[in-house]
Design a protein around this motif. Structure first.
Motif: not given
Ligand SMILES: *[C@@H]1O[C@H](CO)[C@@H](O)[C@H](O)[C@H]1NC(C)=O
Ligand SMILES: *[C@@H]1O[C@H](CO)[C@@H](O)[C@H](O)[C@H]1NC(C)=O
Ligand SMILES: *[C@@H]1O[C@H](CO)[C@@H](O)[C@H](O)[C@H]1NC(C)=O
Ligand SMILES: *[C@@H]1O[C@H](CO)[C@@H](O)[C@H](O)[C@H]1NC(C)=O
Ligand SMILES: *[C@@H]1O[C@H](CO)[C@@H](O)[C@H](O)[C@H]1NC(C)=O
Ligand SMILES: *[C@@H]1O[C@H](CO)[C@@H](O)[C@H](O)[C@H]1NC(C)=O
Ligand SMILES: *[C@@H]1O[C@H](CO)[C@@H](O)[C@H](O)[C@H]1NC(C)=O
Length: 811
Positions: A185, A271, A787
């Protein structure tokens, strides 16, 4: 600095997507070529563009960090979508004079302004002759040496993945050289520095894709079974778009996905918080849709329930963990506190080792197979041979088929020594055979009628037009007790494994023989559906009493618990809107009055669950397949505790699965496992919008929008909400009612649970046309929450603290 471009579309509802937002310097003098020849170079501002234009290689700076320059490859149509970064650890600081040079030995070098090497490709066999680097349409940057035979590949970016897997890339290992293809990530959305999350192919047992955070194992897909990863059967359901492959060769064990010609462009991105998402590009609306993601729910947490534990998200109980049949919690107090990591231990020690009359194997069906690290894998034996082999070794506690291609019981096997860990129920899960002492089997037989019958053949839920009858195949002894059941008692009831508490239930008795007759000896023709716990049959008891009969799979210990819960819940709920009846009306065109009636019926059913019954009951798996319509088109909410057993058309349930189940789950429940009555409100909102529009939440191939919520919001915002209404309703539809319903639907799917109405308000709003409604905010999707949380520096889990997690509550 010169002009900066950004490809953010802030006004588009679907655009609030968690992809990285990067400011890329517009290239002043782009090289319109895909090839860099020997001795050539690319300076900051120049790019390589693949032949069809799909991918671009060049220099960029992440959002808000203009001083750092990276060399990367991005998806041309969406420059935010950086797929590969060369100098992740070594950004060029305060300089736009970086340059990528292809040396004569075939080595790519990234030089900073002062001529120092910031990054270089590490070619194992430097080529003596002429080399060239080419950016392919797959997104792969390949360096070829012309003196090298064959493809002559000296180096390729696909061998050095960043956080993104593209079609054709490998996730895996070369067991001979130890080389590894893995995802790492980013440290933050604007920091490509390798972060702490990794996605690797674990090859210690059967191939299994594992997510790590630091040195903590967070999630695994389950072993590859020849068709899919054991814990992700749904990956087979989008095979029209992607083919999944696991290559097992001496020099390579790797997962690769390939996209079909018609598939949208897609990428798998790990992510910063370790969630792997499959994102698909919609060129029409220029958005990335989340196609799938992992982990999906609490049961995907690695080893959630400890050794010999079993995790189940489709449970009416708030405990997701139970023990495999024949085992009990090591520390029951901890379990009741939801700390199940300590796992389970055997009730009766194995006898082991002597002759064939000792231990036996109990089949646990429909599961993601346990972690296969440290297991013995034998691909050449039949399942029966494996059973014998496992039997012969006292340490062997379980076995399962390793390859399920070709149907039947499967072939090859994997054998677990000493313990098993990380097992959960999944749709289309596999069979796991767990070793138990012989006396465990004998005990099953000694138990009274109810105990025999329960695990093997469950009971009947009978329904007449007047109401619900619950039929339980056991003799009911007790008297009716005080109706005001206390919260504690209920919780104890649902959680304690041994207190059946049947005395509380007032249930009619049906003999097993009658059940056999009613279902025509469990004939295929009578089968309505199948789930992780077993099959459901339609039957006719005396006097045309239509019943649904759930037959639990043998050895499904969890199933017994679930069944118990369901019986308790349904027995305590007597309401005309609850429970099930199959009706073939699904294909009928429903006019507006009928749809409105169904909407109101579902909302009243939920009110009943939430507050009018003696308990507060949160359904948690509300979706269209759990709402059955009777002959009068009155909706019945079904499936308490055994979701999907009534999934209707199983094929449809599977193809819809990606967005299906998750489409109805509220963000906080899907991501954090936190739920309240407002989670049901959310699901209700989605269903309401579906009923009005006649569209599915996933909206596949229907519009340019990623899902129904985005579509509905977009129309609403533009004042064109009536366009959402199913065209077949023209004529029968009252615009006021329809608009009001859409408005209420949008209120129900608000991201913040506190902004969603209680179901009692929903009913009030539906029935009182003059009530003023508050304005809905833009609904968002759970994939976005990560996010957002990161952008605001907010910890996702802490944001859950102020949410009430509601457990069954006595009233
Ligand atoms: C890059 O190429 C140009 C000519 O195309 C050349 O003048 C320049 O010196 C090269 N830079 C480096 C660092 O090799
Ligand atoms: C980059 O430039 C800024 C301001 O010009 C300065 O504060 C910073 O220290 C510089 N960083 C490096 C690594 O030179
Ligand atoms: C290059 O590869 C060799 C062997 O594959 C390895 O030992 C060396 O550390 C690598 N160098 C860099 C800079 O990655
Ligand atoms: C991948 O898909 C392409 C077409 O999209 C096809 O030509 C190719 O053979 C496929 N490769 C594999 C390994 O399936
Ligand atoms: C098995 O049990 C029998 C007696 O029941 C005994 O004679 C024999 O030695 C045992 N074998 C092993 C391998 O323990
Ligand atoms: C496999 O063995 C290693 C080394 O003993 C241990 O660290 C690891 O936890 C084991 N894996 C499983 C799944 O038991
Ligand atoms: C049982 O299996 C384990 C692990 O494969 C092995 O170490 C052990 O020697 C075996 N025991 C017997 C009696 O075969």
């Amino acid at each position: 600095m010169e002009a900066q471009t950004t490809t953010r579309f802030p006004n588009h509802p679907a655009m609030i997507f968690p992809v990285l937002l990067l400011f890329l310097r517009a290239s002043a003098a782009a090289i319109a070529s895909d090839t860099l020849s020997n001795g050539g170079n690319i300076t900051d501002g120049e790019t390589l563009v693949s032949a069809s234009g799909s991918f671009t290689l060049g220099f960029f700076s992440p959002t808000g960090v203009p001083a750092k320059r990276y060399l990367g490859i991005w998806f041309t149509a969406s420059p935010d979508a950086v797929c590969w970064v060369a100098n992740r650890d070594t950004p060029l600081s305060n300089t736009t004079s970086g340059v990528l040079v292809l040396g004569s030995t075939g080595i790519l070098r990234l030089l900073d302004g002062s001529g120092q090497t910031a990054w270089s490709s590490n070619t194992t066999s430097p080529a003596p002759a002429v080399a060239q680097a080419q950016l392919l349409d797959s997104g792969n940057l390949v360096v070829r040496g012309q003196s090298i035979g064959g493809g002559g590949v000296l180096w390729q970016s696909f061998d050095h993945p960043s956080n993104t897997l593209l079609a054709g890339m490998r996730l895996g290992k070369n067991p001979q050289t130890g080389a590894e293809w893995s995802l790492t990530s980013w440290r933050a959305p604007n920091d490509p520095t390798p972060g702490e999350c990794r996605r690797v192919m674990d090859t210690k047992g059967l191939p299994d894709c594992v997510s790590w955070q630091g040195n903590v194992k967070k999630y695994r897909t389950g072993p590859w079974n020849g068709l899919w990863f054991s814990g992700v059967p749904e990956m087979a359901s989008y095979s029209e778009l992607f083919s999944n492959q696991v290559i097992v060769r001496p020099d390579e064990i790797a997962y690769i996905f390939n996209a079909t010609a018609d598939a949208p462009f897609s990428r798998l991105v790990l992510s910063e918080v370790g969630v792997l998402q499959r994102l698909a590009w919609d060129p029409a609306s220029r958005v990335w849709n989340t196609f799938a993601q992992a982990p999906r729910d609490v049961c995907d947490d690695y080893a959630m329930c400890g050794a010999f534990g079993m995790c189940n998200v489709n449970t009416a109980s708030t405990l997701f963990c139970s023990c495999i049949v024949g085992f009990s919690p090591v520390n029951p107090t901890q379990w009741s506190m939801r700390e199940s990591g300590g796992g389970c231990r055997r009730n009766v020690p194995l006898e082991c080792g002597n002759g064939t009359t000792t231990d036996g194997f109990m089949a646990v069906r429909g599961v993601k197979l346990p972690d296969t690290d440290n297991t013995t894998v034998d691909m050449s034996s039949t399942l029966d041979e494996c059973r014998a082999r496992c039997f012969a070794n006292c340490s062997c506690v379980a076995y399962a088929a390793a390859d399920i291609q070709g149907g039947g019981a499967g072939s090859g096997c994997v054998m677990w020594m000493n313990y098993i860990v990380d097992v959960r129920y999944v749709d289309k899960g596999q069979d796991l055979y767990v070793r138990l002492a012989k006396s465990e089997f004998a005990k099953e037989k000694r138990m009274d009628v109810a105990r025999i019958v329960l695990p093997v053949l469950a009971s009947a839920l009978a329904l007449t037009s007047a109401g619900l009858y619950l039929v339980w195949i056991c003799r009911l002894r007790g008297q009716r007790r005080n109706k005001n059941i206390q919260k504690k008692e209920i919780l104890g009831y649902l959680n304690a494994s041994n207190e059946l508490g049947d005395e509380n239930l007032e249930l009619p008795f049906v003999s097993f023989g009658d059940i056999i007759t009613a279902t025509n000896n469990f004939s295929e023709a009578n089968m309505l559906g199948q789930g992780g716990f077993g099959k459901v049959y339609k039957g006719m008891l005396d006097e045309n009493k239509e019943v649904a009969i759930k037959r639990l799979g043998q050895g499904s210990g969890q199933g017994v618990e679930e069944f118990r819960n369901e019986v308790v819940l349904i027995a305590k709920l007597q309401h005309r809107n609850l429970v099930r009846l199959l009706d073939a009306a699904s294909k009928k065109v429903l006019d507006w009055p009928t749809r409105f009636k169904i909407i109101k019926g579902i909302s009243r059913g939920l009110i009943y669950l939430h507050q009018d019954s003696r308990l507060t009951i949160i359904h948690r798996d509300l979706k269209p397949s759990n709402i059955l319509l009777d002959a009068d088109m009155s909706p019945k909410i079904s499936d308490f505790g055994m979701a999907r057993i009534f999934g209707g058309n199983q094929h449809e349930a599977n193809t819809n699965r990606v967005v299906g189940t998750y489409g109805y789950m509220s963000p906080e429940y899907a991501m954090d496992g936190a739920f309240s009555v407002k989670s049901d409100t959310y699901s209700f909102g989605v269903i309401l919008l579906e009923i009005i529009s006649g569209l599915k939440i996933s909206l596949t191939h229907i519009t340019d929008f990623p899902n129904l919520l985005a579509y509905a919001w977009s129309l609403w915002k533009e004042g064109k909400a009536m366009n959402l209404v199913d065209s077949s309703l023209v004529g029968s539809c009252s615009p006021n009612e329809a608009l009001r319903c859409i408005h209420i639907g949008l209120l129900c799917v608000q991201d913040n649970p506190n902004s969603r109405p209680l179901m009692s308000s929903v009913v009030f709003m539906l029935e009182n046309e003059t009530t003023a409604l508050s304005a809905p905010k833009q609904p968002v999707y759970f994939s976005q929450r990560y996010s957002e949380a990161q952008e605001t520096g907010e910890n996702t889990s802490s944001s859950m603290n102020n949410m009430s997690v509601t457990v069954l509550e006595g009233r």
